[in-house]
Design an enzyme around this catalytic site. Structure first.
Site, PDB file in Angstrom:
ATOM      1  N   SER A  15      37.671  26.186  56.587  1.00  0.00           N
ATOM      2  CA  SER A  15      38.308  25.214  55.724  1.00  0.00           C
ATOM      3  C   SER A  15      37.931  23.781  56.126  1.00  0.00           C
ATOM      4  O   SER A  15      37.454  22.995  55.299  1.00  0.00           O
ATOM      5  CB  SER A  15      39.817  25.451  55.789  1.00  0.00           C
ATOM      6  OG  SER A  15      40.510  24.330  55.370  1.00  0.00           O
ATOM      7  N   HIS A  45      39.299  28.324  43.905  1.00  0.00           N
ATOM      8  CA  HIS A  45      38.451  28.932  42.877  1.00  0.00           C
ATOM      9  C   HIS A  45      37.368  27.998  42.372  1.00  0.00           C
ATOM     10  O   HIS A  45      36.609  28.349  41.474  1.00  0.00           O
ATOM     11  CB  HIS A  45      39.295  29.497  41.729  1.00  0.00           C
ATOM     12  CG  HIS A  45      39.903  30.833  42.070  1.00  0.00           C
ATOM     13  ND1 HIS A  45      40.659  31.023  43.205  1.00  0.00           N
ATOM     14  CD2 HIS A  45      39.858  32.041  41.465  1.00  0.00           C
ATOM     15  CE1 HIS A  45      41.053  32.285  43.256  1.00  0.00           C
ATOM     16  NE2 HIS A  45      40.575  32.929  42.220  1.00  0.00           N
ATOM     17  N   HIS A  52      47.239  37.015  47.858  1.00  0.00           N
ATOM     18  CA  HIS A  52      48.097  37.450  46.758  1.00  0.00           C
ATOM     19  C   HIS A  52      49.559  37.684  47.126  1.00  0.00           C
ATOM     20  O   HIS A  52      50.412  37.641  46.248  1.00  0.00           O
ATOM     21  CB  HIS A  52      47.447  38.649  46.059  1.00  0.00           C
ATOM     22  CG  HIS A  52      46.137  38.281  45.430  1.00  0.00           C
ATOM     23  ND1 HIS A  52      44.948  38.320  46.128  1.00  0.00           N
ATOM     24  CD2 HIS A  52      45.832  37.792  44.207  1.00  0.00           C
ATOM     25  CE1 HIS A  52      43.964  37.886  45.346  1.00  0.00           C
ATOM     26  NE2 HIS A  52      44.473  37.566  44.178  1.00  0.00           N
ATOM     27  N   GLY A  66      40.465  31.075  59.520  1.00  0.00           N
ATOM     28  CA  GLY A  66      40.494  30.314  58.268  1.00  0.00           C
ATOM     29  C   GLY A  66      40.258  28.828  58.485  1.00  0.00           C
ATOM     30  O   GLY A  66      39.512  28.191  57.735  1.00  0.00           O
ATOM     31  N   LEU A 106      39.140  36.437  53.373  1.00  0.00           N
ATOM     32  CA  LEU A 106      40.402  36.119  54.049  1.00  0.00           C
ATOM     33  C   LEU A 106      41.348  35.312  53.177  1.00  0.00           C
ATOM     34  O   LEU A 106      42.543  35.241  53.445  1.00  0.00           O
ATOM     35  CB  LEU A 106      40.148  35.425  55.397  1.00  0.00           C
ATOM     36  CG  LEU A 106      39.732  33.962  55.499  1.00  0.00           C
ATOM     37  CD1 LEU A 106      40.879  32.994  55.270  1.00  0.00           C
ATOM     38  CD2 LEU A 106      39.134  33.688  56.873  1.00  0.00           C
ATOM     39  N   TYR A 107      40.788  34.687  52.128  1.00  0.00           N
ATOM     40  CA  TYR A 107      41.628  33.859  51.248  1.00  0.00           C
ATOM     41  C   TYR A 107      42.300  34.663  50.134  1.00  0.00           C
ATOM     42  O   TYR A 107      42.886  34.084  49.228  1.00  0.00           O
ATOM     43  CB  TYR A 107      40.817  32.707  50.642  1.00  0.00           C
ATOM     44  CG  TYR A 107      41.435  31.340  50.861  1.00  0.00           C
ATOM     45  CD1 TYR A 107      42.666  30.995  50.274  1.00  0.00           C
ATOM     46  CD2 TYR A 107      40.823  30.385  51.652  1.00  0.00           C
ATOM     47  CE1 TYR A 107      43.242  29.751  50.482  1.00  0.00           C
ATOM     48  CE2 TYR A 107      41.387  29.140  51.860  1.00  0.00           C
ATOM     49  CZ  TYR A 107      42.594  28.823  51.276  1.00  0.00           C
ATOM     50  OH  TYR A 107      43.159  27.594  51.480  1.00  0.00           O
ATOM     51  N   GLN A 139      45.220  28.662  44.891  1.00  0.00           N
ATOM     52  CA  GLN A 139      44.361  29.419  43.991  1.00  0.00           C
ATOM     53  C   GLN A 139      43.442  28.481  43.199  1.00  0.00           C
ATOM     54  O   GLN A 139      42.237  28.718  43.092  1.00  0.00           O
ATOM     55  CB  GLN A 139      45.240  30.240  43.044  1.00  0.00           C
ATOM     56  CG  GLN A 139      44.486  31.249  42.227  1.00  0.00           C
ATOM     57  CD  GLN A 139      45.404  31.990  41.278  1.00  0.00           C
ATOM     58  OE1 GLN A 139      46.548  31.581  41.038  1.00  0.00           O
ATOM     59  NE2 GLN A 139      44.918  33.091  40.719  1.00  0.00           N
TER      60      GLN A 139
HETATM   61  C1  HEM Z   1      49.498  36.340  39.649  1.00  0.00           C
HETATM   62  C2  HEM Z   1      48.565  35.694  40.280  1.00  0.00           C
HETATM   63  C3  HEM Z   1      47.173  36.201  40.514  1.00  0.00           C
HETATM   64  C4  HEM Z   1      46.445  37.109  39.830  1.00  0.00           C
HETATM   65  C5  HEM Z   1      46.844  37.886  38.566  1.00  0.00           C
HETATM   66  C6  HEM Z   1      45.170  37.230  40.493  1.00  0.00           C
HETATM   67  C7  HEM Z   1      44.152  38.058  40.096  1.00  0.00           C
HETATM   68  C8  HEM Z   1      42.910  38.092  40.649  1.00  0.00           C
HETATM   69  C9  HEM Z   1      41.809  38.851  40.153  1.00  0.00           C
HETATM   70  C10 HEM Z   1      41.851  39.764  38.921  1.00  0.00           C
HETATM   71  C11 HEM Z   1      40.744  38.614  40.945  1.00  0.00           C
HETATM   72  C12 HEM Z   1      39.339  39.181  40.791  1.00  0.00           C
HETATM   73  C13 HEM Z   1      39.222  40.429  41.562  1.00  0.00           C
HETATM   74  C14 HEM Z   1      37.887  41.077  41.409  1.00  0.00           C
HETATM   75  O1  HEM Z   1      37.025  40.592  40.679  1.00  0.00           O
HETATM   76  O2  HEM Z   1      37.724  42.112  42.084  1.00  0.00           O
HETATM   77  C15 HEM Z   1      41.176  37.701  41.970  1.00  0.00           C
HETATM   78  C16 HEM Z   1      40.371  37.217  42.972  1.00  0.00           C
HETATM   79  C17 HEM Z   1      40.784  36.326  43.938  1.00  0.00           C
HETATM   80  N1  HEM Z   1      42.040  35.794  44.073  1.00  0.00           N
HETATM   81 FE1  HEM Z   1      43.605  36.129  42.877  1.00  0.00          FE
HETATM   82  N2  HEM Z   1      45.159  36.395  41.572  1.00  0.00           N
HETATM   83  C18 HEM Z   1      46.354  35.750  41.610  1.00  0.00           C
HETATM   84  C19 HEM Z   1      46.754  34.821  42.546  1.00  0.00           C
HETATM   85  C20 HEM Z   1      45.994  34.382  43.607  1.00  0.00           C
HETATM   86  C21 HEM Z   1      46.435  33.424  44.571  1.00  0.00           C
HETATM   87  C22 HEM Z   1      47.798  32.728  44.618  1.00  0.00           C
HETATM   88  C23 HEM Z   1      45.421  33.249  45.451  1.00  0.00           C
HETATM   89  C24 HEM Z   1      45.501  32.325  46.632  1.00  0.00           C
HETATM   90  C25 HEM Z   1      44.533  31.716  47.177  1.00  0.00           C
HETATM   91  C26 HEM Z   1      44.312  34.103  45.021  1.00  0.00           C
HETATM   92  C27 HEM Z   1      43.068  34.216  45.636  1.00  0.00           C
HETATM   93  C28 HEM Z   1      42.016  34.959  45.163  1.00  0.00           C
HETATM   94  C29 HEM Z   1      40.679  34.940  45.736  1.00  0.00           C
HETATM   95  C30 HEM Z   1      40.223  34.132  46.947  1.00  0.00           C
HETATM   96  C31 HEM Z   1      39.910  35.792  44.962  1.00  0.00           C
HETATM   97  C32 HEM Z   1      38.406  36.072  45.114  1.00  0.00           C
HETATM   98  C33 HEM Z   1      37.707  35.187  44.132  1.00  0.00           C
HETATM   99  C34 HEM Z   1      36.244  35.398  44.067  1.00  0.00           C
HETATM  100  O3  HEM Z   1      35.667  35.817  45.056  1.00  0.00           O
HETATM  101  O4  HEM Z   1      35.664  35.123  43.002  1.00  0.00           O
HETATM  102  N3  HEM Z   1      44.710  34.767  43.900  1.00  0.00           N
HETATM  103  N4  HEM Z   1      42.495  37.411  41.770  1.00  0.00           N
END
Ligand code: HEM
Ligand SMILES: *[C@@H]1O[C@H](CO)[C@@H](O)[C@H](O)[C@H]1NC(C)=O
Ligand SMILES: *[C@@H]1O[C@H](CO)[C@@H](O)[C@H](O)[C@H]1NC(C)=O
Ligand SMILES: *[C@@H]1O[C@H](CO)[C@@H](O)[C@H](O)[C@H]1NC(C)=O
Ligand SMILES: *[C@@H]1O[C@H](CO)[C@@H](O)[C@H](O)[C@H]1NC(C)=O
Length: 600
Positions: free
Chosen positions: A528, A205, A386, A524, A382-383, A201
């Site tokens: 990557s 990010h 969650h 992926g 694809l990334y 994550q």
């Molecule tokens: C408890 C842990 C996590 C929470 C609460 C969380 C929450 C979120 C939230 C709220 C979003 C934004 C969604 C939106 O704007 O529609 C997001 C996006 C994303 N999350 Fe997580 N996430 C968590 C863990 C992870 C993990 C472990 C990964 C692994 C790679 C991950 C990958 C992503 C990706 C790739 C995005 C899209 C980001 C972007 O396009 O800006 N997340 N997540």
């Protein structure tokens, strides 16, 4: 004109199973012919007139109306090339073989092959984006867009994904609820832990920063790659706020004698916290959302300490250098360390390969590799891993729920980096593929991803299979051996060709003993590896000691490990790895549940 309107109505009614149009073919005179995705093997569909199209098969290795007929050499290589599952099987079995290969020149040859074969699937310069389904200067030049490998589904198609499936797609909430939401925690069979999950994550990010205020399909991370913008900010103003402006260092605060990111009171940058969190409790970090999770704060702290540690080393070597040069050179070292850790440890863990992966840019210096990278929408979709997240967080004998963990500004400093590293390295992460494994707290993110892909008109899963040289699935039972999932999907989509990209990746049958299925790896890995090796520091004019402040800096890049990142920046050295310790893994496999022994 009128004929085509009538035709579309008829096509629509046909899809709604209205008897009026039965027997009346949906002919190409009524529908944009490119909606059929007729052009195979990367051929480009161009519409002519109302109802005609041509496939541009240039340099695809195929010819014919739909680029389906292989040229002679294509036929030869098709015959000789082993399928991805065979290659994967070899790469993950035969220990004795890899023990030999790892210590010979064959390691370099195979690593070069992995890098070139994967990278060749990604176009440089990039091609389409969410606005432009054809090549355009705007699409090339405007960095605010994520790029796209496949163009969007044309607006005027009879169904949301072209011509297949029903006129409507399944309700995203229902889809996620019935197929993706976790029932009971299923650990990753490859043994990945939370240290891995938070790294995933944290690392991604820096280049996945969807710019919601601008609209879907845009990004805030304009350098489109590994730039350590999650440490330094994605713009100069933010960077200058975060810097100490002395000896190249970043601002920091000391808590119990340990270095942490400064508070927002000390470095005035915008961080996303819930309303009411006072500025002296908010940590100022390059990535504005990293206050969300202590796991992200932990990595932010480690990289901050590493940056300032490297600055001291460089300053000792170059007492004449000013703040700016120390900062800039250290940043390149941090980027280099990151890429090494990602390839040699993170991707190694993720792939399960027995080939010992190697970060060595010189491997590509005699090939036609193109430097540069553009982050793709498909990569961001694809990334969404969650399912990695557990049901609660086990730290130093405490069990923290999501409510206690998310946005809790005291967890990091309360336990300290060592205890968190140790805890996260011991707790298993969830299996990503196979369905039914996303904790309810984050299912809405999956819903968001599906909605985004629809608004941006992403092509279906099987079209992406073809784009990555995989055979499209022909039935739901071939796609997954989980009967419940197969049945439900069939009910929702009707046609295997209508299954969407993200659900396809998450629900495809996993490979035996693996974290996810074939498609996630085959799609992926190219994004990557291209992103990692396409970095400017990997190019011939950069990849030399002087770029990194001389031999000392270059050595830091060339010997970086996760363990050093932690243990050169903490007082004591905890258990640190991207996988759970082996005893605990077998214990947990025996018990079939998520156990944690508390002996440290
Ligand atoms: C408890 C842990 C996590 C929470 C609460 C969380 C929450 C979120 C939230 C709220 C979003 C934004 C969604 C939106 O704007 O529609 C997001 C996006 C994303 N999350 Fe997580 N996430 C968590 C863990 C992870 C993990 C472990 C990964 C692994 C790679 C991950 C990958 C992503 C990706 C790739 C995005 C899209 C980001 C972007 O396009 O800006 N997340 N997540
Ligand atoms: C090319 O594709 C179109 C649309 O899918 C199809 O109708 C046509 O028969 C194909 N032509 C050939 C030569 O396969
Ligand atoms: C080869 O590399 C793999 C993956 O790093 C490892 O599991 C194996 O033990 C290595 N063998 C040797 C002899 O280095
Ligand atoms: C990129 O495109 C968006 C949307 O059309 C536009 O608002 C923005 O100004 C463009 N950026 C540049 C640098 O031209
Ligand atoms: C924040 O974490 C601490 C442990 O560091 C815990 O005791 C506390 O209950 C958490 N706060 C909230 C509001 O959950």
């Amino acid at each position: 004109m009128r004929a085509s309107v009538l035709g579309s109505v008829c096509a629509l009614l046909l899809l709604l199973r209205e008897p009026v149009c039965r027997g009346d073919e949906v002919t190409s005179s009524t529908v944009n012919p490119c909606c059929y995705f007729p052009c195979q093997h990367w051929g480009v569909c161009v519409r002519y007139g109302e109802d005609k199209y041509e496939c541009d098969c240039t340099r695809t290795g195929f010819y014919g109306e739909n680029c389906t007929v292989p040229e002679f050499w294509t036929r030869v290589s098709q015959f000789l090339k082993p399928g991805p599952n065979v290659v994967h099987y070899i790469l993950t079995h035969f220990h004795w073989l890899w023990d030999i290969i790892n210590s010979t020149f064959l390691r370099d040859i195979l690593m070069r092959l992995v890098l070139t074969v994967r990278s060749n699937l990604i176009p440089t310069p990039p091609t389409f984006n969410s606005k432009y389904g054809y090549l355009s200067w705007e699409s090339y030049y405007n960095l605010s867009y994520y790029t796209r490998l496949l163009p969007p589904v044309p607006e005027d198609c009879p169904t949301p994904i072209g011509v297949k499936g029903q006129s409507g797609l399944p309700d995203p909430e229902l889809l996620v609820d019935t197929l993706l939401k976790r029932r009971t925690f299923r650990a990753d069979p490859q043994g990945s832990n939370l240290m891995f999950a938070f790294f995933a994550q944290h690392f991604t990010h820096q280049f996945f920063k969807t710019f919601n205020r601008m609209g879907l399909g845009y990004t805030k991370a304009l350098s489109h790659g590994v730039d350590a913008g999650h440490v330094y900010g994605d713009n100069l103003e933010r960077q200058l706020q975060l810097r100490l402006h002395k000896d190249g260092k970043l601002k920091y605060q000391l808590i119990d004698g340990e270095m942490y990111p400064p508070s927002v009171a000390e470095a005035s940058v915008r961080m996303s916290y819930p309303p009411g969190v006072p500025v002296h409790q908010q940590m100022a970090i390059g990535q504005e959302v990293f206050g969300l999770l202590p796991g992200l704060g932990m990595y932010a702290t480690l990289w901050l300490r590493e940056h300032n540690r490297v600055c001291d080393i460089l300053k000792a070597e170059h007492p004449t250098w000013d703040d700016e040069q120390l900062f800039q050179t250290t940043r390149l070292i941090i980027i280099g360390e990151t890429i090494r850790i990602v390839i040699e440890e993170y991707v190694q863990q993720l792939s399960g390969y027995l080939l010992q992966l190697k970060f060595d840019p010189t491997l590509l210096f005699n090939s036609h590799f193109q430097y540069g990278n553009r982050i793709a929408l498909e990569f961001s979709q694809l990334y969404h891993w969650h399912p990695l997240m557990p049901d609660s967080f086990l730290i130093n004998g405490d069990e923290l729920s999501y409510t206690q963990f998310l946005f809790n500004t005291s967890v990091l400093t309360h336990y300290g980096v060592e205890k968190l590293v140790d805890a996260f390295s011991r707790q298993p992460a969830g299996q990503i593929g196979g369905g039914h494994n996303i904790n309810a707290v984050v299912t809405k993110v999956a819903v968001g991803a599906i909605k985004e892909s629809r608004q941006l008109r992403m092509q279906p899963f099987n079209e992406y299979r073809k784009r990555f040289n995989l055979k499209p699935y022909t039935s739901f039972s071939q796609f997954t051996d989980n009967e419940e999932i197969a049945r439900t999907l069939e009910e929702y989509y009707g046609d295997i060709d209508a299954v969407e990209f993200y659900p396809g990746l998450m629900l495809e049958k996993t490979r035996p003993g693996a974290i996810f299925g074939e498609s996630m790896v085959e799609m992926g890995a190219p994004f990557s590896l291209k992103g990692l090796l396409g970095n400017p520091i990997c190019s011939p004019d950069y990849w030399k000691p002087s770029t990194f402040g001389g031999k000392v800096g270059f050595d830091i890049v060339n010997s970086a490990t996760l363990k050093k990142l932690v243990c050169l920046n903490t007082r004591t050295c905890p258990y640190v790895a991207f996988r759970v310790p082996t005893e605990e893994k077998s214990q947990q496999e025996k018990d079939g549940i998520n156990v944690r022994t508390d002996e440290l």
